[in-house]
Write an enzyme that holds these catalytic residues in place. Structure first.
Site, mmCIF file in Angstrom:
data_model
loop_
_atom_site.group_PDB
_atom_site.id
_atom_site.type_symbol
_atom_site.label_atom_id
_atom_site.label_comp_id
_atom_site.label_asym_id
_atom_site.label_seq_id
_atom_site.Cartn_x
_atom_site.Cartn_y
_atom_site.Cartn_z
ATOM 1 N N ALA A 190 -5.716 5.290 5.771
ATOM 2 C CA ALA A 190 -6.498 6.308 6.480
ATOM 3 C C ALA A 190 -7.716 6.743 5.665
ATOM 4 O O ALA A 190 -8.216 7.861 5.829
ATOM 5 C CB ALA A 190 -5.625 7.507 6.846
ATOM 6 N N ARG B 146 -7.744 -1.718 8.900
ATOM 7 C CA ARG B 146 -8.981 -0.960 8.666
ATOM 8 C C ARG B 146 -9.551 -0.336 9.952
ATOM 9 O O ARG B 146 -10.136 -1.028 10.789
ATOM 10 C CB ARG B 146 -10.005 -1.890 8.033
ATOM 11 C CG ARG B 146 -10.991 -1.174 7.117
ATOM 12 C CD ARG B 146 -11.781 -2.175 6.336
ATOM 13 N NE ARG B 146 -12.557 -1.565 5.262
ATOM 14 C CZ ARG B 146 -13.189 -2.256 4.329
ATOM 15 N NH1 ARG B 146 -13.135 -3.557 4.327
ATOM 16 N NH2 ARG B 146 -13.874 -1.631 3.393
ATOM 17 N N PHE C 294 -7.485 1.426 11.973
ATOM 18 C CA PHE C 294 -6.201 1.913 12.497
ATOM 19 C C PHE C 294 -6.277 2.290 13.974
ATOM 20 O O PHE C 294 -5.857 3.360 14.385
ATOM 21 C CB PHE C 294 -5.782 3.137 11.655
ATOM 22 C CG PHE C 294 -4.307 3.359 11.554
ATOM 23 C CD1 PHE C 294 -3.513 2.545 10.769
ATOM 24 C CD2 PHE C 294 -3.690 4.402 12.241
ATOM 25 C CE1 PHE C 294 -2.135 2.774 10.662
ATOM 26 C CE2 PHE C 294 -2.313 4.630 12.146
ATOM 27 C CZ PHE C 294 -1.543 3.814 11.351
ATOM 28 N N GLN D 120 0.842 -1.196 0.000
ATOM 29 C CA GLN D 120 0.000 0.000 0.000
ATOM 30 C C GLN D 120 0.877 1.246 0.000
ATOM 31 O O GLN D 120 0.369 2.356 -0.011
ATOM 32 C CB GLN D 120 -0.886 0.028 1.253
ATOM 33 C CG GLN D 120 -1.974 -1.038 1.261
ATOM 34 C CD GLN D 120 -2.701 -1.127 2.591
ATOM 35 O OE1 GLN D 120 -2.725 -2.180 3.195
ATOM 36 N NE2 GLN D 120 -3.289 -0.037 3.073
ATOM 37 N N GLU E 23 -12.782 3.008 5.683
ATOM 38 C CA GLU E 23 -12.742 2.417 7.020
ATOM 39 C C GLU E 23 -13.978 2.656 7.879
ATOM 40 O O GLU E 23 -14.388 1.757 8.621
ATOM 41 C CB GLU E 23 -11.521 2.952 7.788
ATOM 42 C CG GLU E 23 -10.190 2.578 7.178
ATOM 43 C CD GLU E 23 -9.066 3.440 7.734
ATOM 44 O OE1 GLU E 23 -8.994 4.631 7.380
ATOM 45 O OE2 GLU E 23 -8.285 2.933 8.550
ATOM 46 N N PHE F 142 -6.153 -3.938 3.351
ATOM 47 C CA PHE F 142 -6.826 -3.744 4.642
ATOM 48 C C PHE F 142 -5.880 -3.208 5.715
ATOM 49 O O PHE F 142 -6.143 -3.394 6.901
ATOM 50 C CB PHE F 142 -7.490 -5.052 5.112
ATOM 51 C CG PHE F 142 -8.415 -5.651 4.085
ATOM 52 C CD1 PHE F 142 -9.578 -4.990 3.703
ATOM 53 C CD2 PHE F 142 -8.115 -6.864 3.472
ATOM 54 C CE1 PHE F 142 -10.418 -5.518 2.742
ATOM 55 C CE2 PHE F 142 -8.959 -7.402 2.498
ATOM 56 C CZ PHE F 142 -10.110 -6.726 2.136
ATOM 57 N N ARG G 163 -4.546 7.162 16.991
ATOM 58 C CA ARG G 163 -5.907 7.130 16.444
ATOM 59 C C ARG G 163 -6.876 6.436 17.409
ATOM 60 O O ARG G 163 -8.046 6.807 17.496
ATOM 61 C CB ARG G 163 -5.933 6.460 15.064
ATOM 62 C CG ARG G 163 -7.290 6.560 14.374
ATOM 63 C CD ARG G 163 -7.215 6.237 12.890
ATOM 64 N NE ARG G 163 -6.730 7.351 12.094
ATOM 65 C CZ ARG G 163 -7.527 8.268 11.518
ATOM 66 N NH1 ARG G 163 -8.841 8.181 11.631
ATOM 67 N NH2 ARG G 163 -7.018 9.248 10.824
HETATM 68 N N1 MTE Z 1 -11.611 -2.455 0.285
HETATM 69 C C1 MTE Z 1 -11.132 -3.539 -0.361
HETATM 70 N N2 MTE Z 1 -11.921 -4.162 -1.241
HETATM 71 N N3 MTE Z 1 -9.876 -4.009 -0.120
HETATM 72 C C2 MTE Z 1 -9.046 -3.410 0.795
HETATM 73 O O1 MTE Z 1 -7.901 -3.846 0.994
HETATM 74 N N4 MTE Z 1 -8.784 -1.603 2.452
HETATM 75 C C3 MTE Z 1 -9.473 -0.690 3.367
HETATM 76 C C4 MTE Z 1 -10.510 0.130 2.626
HETATM 77 N N5 MTE Z 1 -11.333 -0.703 1.787
HETATM 78 C C5 MTE Z 1 -9.534 -2.267 1.507
HETATM 79 C C6 MTE Z 1 -10.835 -1.809 1.182
HETATM 80 C C7 MTE Z 1 -8.589 0.213 4.083
HETATM 81 S S1 MTE Z 1 -7.806 -0.342 5.463
HETATM 82 C C8 MTE Z 1 -8.413 1.506 3.699
HETATM 83 S S2 MTE Z 1 -7.450 2.574 4.594
HETATM 84 C C9 MTE Z 1 -9.036 2.038 2.491
HETATM 85 O O2 MTE Z 1 -9.814 1.057 1.802
HETATM 86 C C10 MTE Z 1 -7.943 2.552 1.573
HETATM 87 O O3 MTE Z 1 -8.414 3.001 0.366
HETATM 88 P P1 MTE Z 1 -9.072 4.462 0.159
HETATM 89 O O4 MTE Z 1 -8.275 5.408 0.959
HETATM 90 O O5 MTE Z 1 -8.933 4.667 -1.284
HETATM 91 O O6 MTE Z 1 -10.476 4.336 0.639
HETATM 92 MO MO1 MOS Z 2 -6.082 1.348 6.153
HETATM 93 S S1 MOS Z 2 -5.825 0.451 7.998
HETATM 94 O O1 MOS Z 2 -5.572 2.884 6.820
HETATM 95 O O2 MOS Z 2 -4.711 0.765 5.335
#
Ligand code: MTE
Ligand code: MOS
Length: 765
Positions: free
Chosen positions: A513, A345, A347, A200, A715, A231, A313
């Protein structure tokens, strides 16, 4: 004018390819000639001093080409994400069962695996710390204690007419992304490296690999097209995998792949932090809080990793939606001999919120009041709007949202139904719980809130976008394409988003985040707008009209009776030597945070959600069903309602899994026993609530100037699943004497539910 791309429910750009198997993940890439495969040699002690590491037998095993351990690192042996002091390979101390000590590179995965078994490892066992309480007793932390405070909490507690304290233990969670950690490193002909990494945070891989190998950052390129889920588990932890692949690539001059299988992934990499939460509250007869003193003790595992951020957080969400007139929140990041726990997810916010919710629930039961009424009474409100970190809560939408949900989910009637059902049903007991979520959006570290993008328009009118964000299933690339299409008013099919690469957009932040779209979407928008401005100038000149009269609509550029196609105008710009590419750079405004005092305005805005969950529990077995869930969520003005809904449903189910079925079990020596799906149960489609009603809050433009007034979604909805745990506690409480509180931690597995039922029964007799 309907080329509007924003706000439409386009399918995820890879949806079809995910389903038919055409989507390429790193392990699917054609393997380069001379590829070597890596297997890791790991510790079988939870804590030991390494005295001998002899890899000679490994090296002479069939197919083995190279081995590597700490001594082979030419640069700095440190991959610490937040703090220094986390070696890639340990110098001397082994810190958990699974701790990688060395790596074997061979011509096949099987050869590497069998050679790894030949390593001779000797050590002197040391006493491991295997739980939070022991670490607390020893005051052994991975980072200094954190304190967030406002007002005189000791006085508030002493003067309060009523006082109650409590404790709850919350387990961790494995990320269980479908794609396990993987990296493929290739030497480039100019002495550098090109690395495909399931990360990531490509920039962190680039920077830390350069440091490990004593190379300039410009010599290392990291590329990511997509992840099979992250995640949070691939925010910092991918560095270990990519770092080892890069080290062996450098050492052998050959391409190297390291892919962990599921068991190794679970044994080696960190998880969601488990927490021990203790609270002490002073309040009025009506449940209104006066003072709150909390201890949040997180199990960090062997190293800091991202724990400082997670703890910060957790503290900044231990208020959830409630005003604490006087407050002290103490965060202790406990050092234990297990995998180094990391982002997951939410944090830390989910664990912090549970402290608030368990506290209010217990207070309500203690006072024999309706938990929902007590929650509402403690909501932030004008004049009662300062958080424990001194940010003023603005644009607080929860009271209105809760009112809407109470209506649409018929909560008052269902509360009565559940209570009367429980008086008549001896074995099956129902529970109903409602909870709000207020989630702060922005990285707590202000400097991380920046992003870049590179937009290119070609002379045939097709557009290529590159940005710093990572696609991990959440739909970021789809939303980026929509934003670009919106700026140019051309069909979304004309936009292509290319893989994320550190050599196109440098020095990026992780995609985490929930800020991926907020940051990269805005950078992309700014870049596209810069090109649009230049194209408009060329069009204005061609039409002989003022630039303000030029409009982009329906794939064309118009003014009065004049019009020119987007592609034609792109070609014209080129002929006139006008640049058709631009960088965009965005940084979030208004935010600041002082780490020392833990005060400031860490969050640009808040995302909100409310959930009501009804469950039925079999009191003879502890098994339960989720009967109905109603969610109302605030995504601002949604960029893509279908994707946002998918994020809400997925996050909710992931939260439900964490709090009710995913149980991590270590044995007395500190060995993780649940390291495969055979022993670690994640939710499946069958665990979806039977009646699942998800609504996006209507007319909810973000008052802050985010990308097209949207709000982050990744999240926040995970925390709505805390309502499932609260509903289970509600069902258990129906068996107890009124006023008694349920003793149910998480995960609320059937065994734990049964135990809590027994305890509840004892209070009733
Ligand atoms: N959704 C899917 N399908 N797969 C993922 O790994 N990660 C989550 C969330 N949704 C995730 C997900 C987490 S921990 C975060 S921080 C956010 O997506 C990151 O992406 P964004 O900032 O574009 O929402
Ligand atoms: Mo999401 S725990 O901030 O990658």
């Amino acid at each position: 004018m309907d080329t509007a791309a924003v706000g439409q429910s386009f399918a995820h750009e890879s949806a079809a390819r995910h389903v038919d198997g055409q989507a390429v993940f790193i392990d699917d890439l054609p393997e380069p000639r001379d590829l070597l495969h890596v297997h890791l040699v790991t510790s079988s002690w939870a804590h030991a001093r390494l005295t001998t590491l002899d890899l000679t037998a490994c090296l002479s095993a069939p197919g083995v080409v190279a081995v590597a351990s700490a001594g082979d690192i030419p640069g700095v042996n440190d991959i610490g994400a937040a703090l220094k002091g986390e070696p890639l390979f340990p110098f001397e101390t082994l810190c958990y069962i699974g701790h990688p000590i060395a790596a074997i590179a061979a011509t096949s995965p099987a050869a590497a695996r069998s050679a790894a078994r030949l390593a001779i490892i000797e050590g002197e066992p040391l006493t491991p710390v295997l739980d939070i309480q022991t670490a607390l007793d020893r005051e052994d932390y991975v980072c200094p204690p954190m304190i967030m405070r406002r007002g005189d909490v000791d006085k508030a507690l002493a003067d309060a007419p009523l006082r109650l304290s409590g404790e709850v233990e919350i387990g961790g969670q494995d990320h269980f992304y479908l794609e396990t950690h993987v990296a493929l490193a290739r030497p480039t002909d100019d002495g550098g490296l090109h690395i495909f990494s399931s990360t990531q945070h490509p920039t962190e891989i680039q920077h830390l690999v350069a440091r490990l190998l004593a190379l300039p950052q410009s010599a290392v390129t990291v590329e990511v097209r997509r992840l099979g889920g992250g995640f949070g588990g691939k925010e910092s932890q991918a560095t270990l995998i990519a770092g080892i692949a890069a080290l062996l690539c450098r050492k052998t001059g050959r391409p190297v792949k390291l892919r962990l299988d599921r068991d190794d992934d679970m044994m080696i990499t960190g998880k969601r932090h488990n927490f021990l939460l203790r609270w002490d509250a002073g309040f009025e007869q009506d449940g209104r809080l006066l003072g709150v003193d909390m201890l949040l003790a997180g199990g960090a595992g062997w190293s800091a990793d991202l724990t400082p951020g997670v703890m910060s957080r957790a503290l900044s969400h231990a208020d959830n939606a409630y005003y604490y007139p006087a407050v002290r929140l103490k965060g202790l990041s406990c050092k234990t001999n297990s995998q180094s726990n990391t982002a997951f997810r939410g944090f830390g916010a989910p664990q912090g919120m549970i402290a608030a919710e368990a506290m209010l629930d217990d207070i309500a039961r203690h006072l024999k009041l309706d938990p929902l009424a007590v929650r509402k009474r403690n909501f932030y409100a004008p004049g009662r709007d300062i958080t424990p970190y001194h940010q003023t809560v603005e644009q607080f939408r929860l009271p209105a949202m809760l009112e809407q949900l109470e209506d649409s989910a018929e909560l008052a009637a269902r509360r009565t139904d559940v209570d009367s059902f429980n008086t008549q049903s001896p074995i099956i007991k129902k529970g109903l719980a409602v909870m709000p979520v207020k989630f702060g959006v922005s990285f707590n570290v202000p400097s991380m809130n920046q992003a870049g993008a590179l937009v290119m328009v070609y002379t045939d009118g097709s557009v290529l976008v590159n940005h710093g964000g990572i696609e991990m299933g959440q739909g970021l690339y789809t939303k980026i394409a929509q934003v670009t299409a919106e700026v140019f008013q051309i069909p979304v099919t004309q936009i292509r988003v290319s893989s994320t690469r550190t050599d196109k957009v440098p020095n990026t932040s992780p995609t985490a985040a929930s800020s991926g779209t907020d940051l990269n979407g805005m950078a992309t928008k700014l870049a596209a707008e810069a090109i649009r401005g230049r194209m408009a100038e060329v069009a204005a000149e061609r039409f002989a009209v003022p630039i303000d009269d030029v409009r982009f609509e329906n794939g064309e550029i118009r003014s009065g009776n004049h019009h020119i196609g987007f592609a034609e105008l792109a070609e014209l710009c080129h002929l006139q030597r006008v640049s058709l590419s631009a960088n965009g750079f965005y940084r979030t405004p208004k935010i600041h945070f002082d780490k020392k005092t833990m005060t400031g305005r860490p969050f640009f805005y808040y995302a909100h959600g409310v959930a009501a969950t009804e469950v039925a529990v079999d009191t003879l077995t502890g098994e339960w069903k989720c009967l109905r869930v109603d969610i109302l969520h605030d995504v601002g003005k949604s960029l893509n309602p279908a994707i946002d809904r998918g994020q809400i449903e997925g996050a909710f189910l992931q939260g439900l899994g964490w709090l009710t079925m995913e149980e991590l079990v270590w044995d007395k020596d500190g060995r993780l026993l649940t390291h495969a799906p055979s022993t670690y149960k994640i939710p499946t489609a069958r665990d979806l609530p039977r009646d699942f009603r998800v609504e996006l809050l209507a007319n909810a433009d973000n008052p802050e100037a985010t990308v097209y007034r949207s709000k982050a979604i990744g999240e926040p909805p995970l925390m709505l699943a805390i309502s499932v745990w609260l509903a289970l506690r509600d069902a258990v409480a129906s068996l107890a004497a009124t006023g008694a509180r349920p003793t149910l931690g998480a995960p609320a597995t059937p065994e734990r539910i049964l135990a809590a039922i027994e305890t509840a029964g004892r209070t009733a007799t």
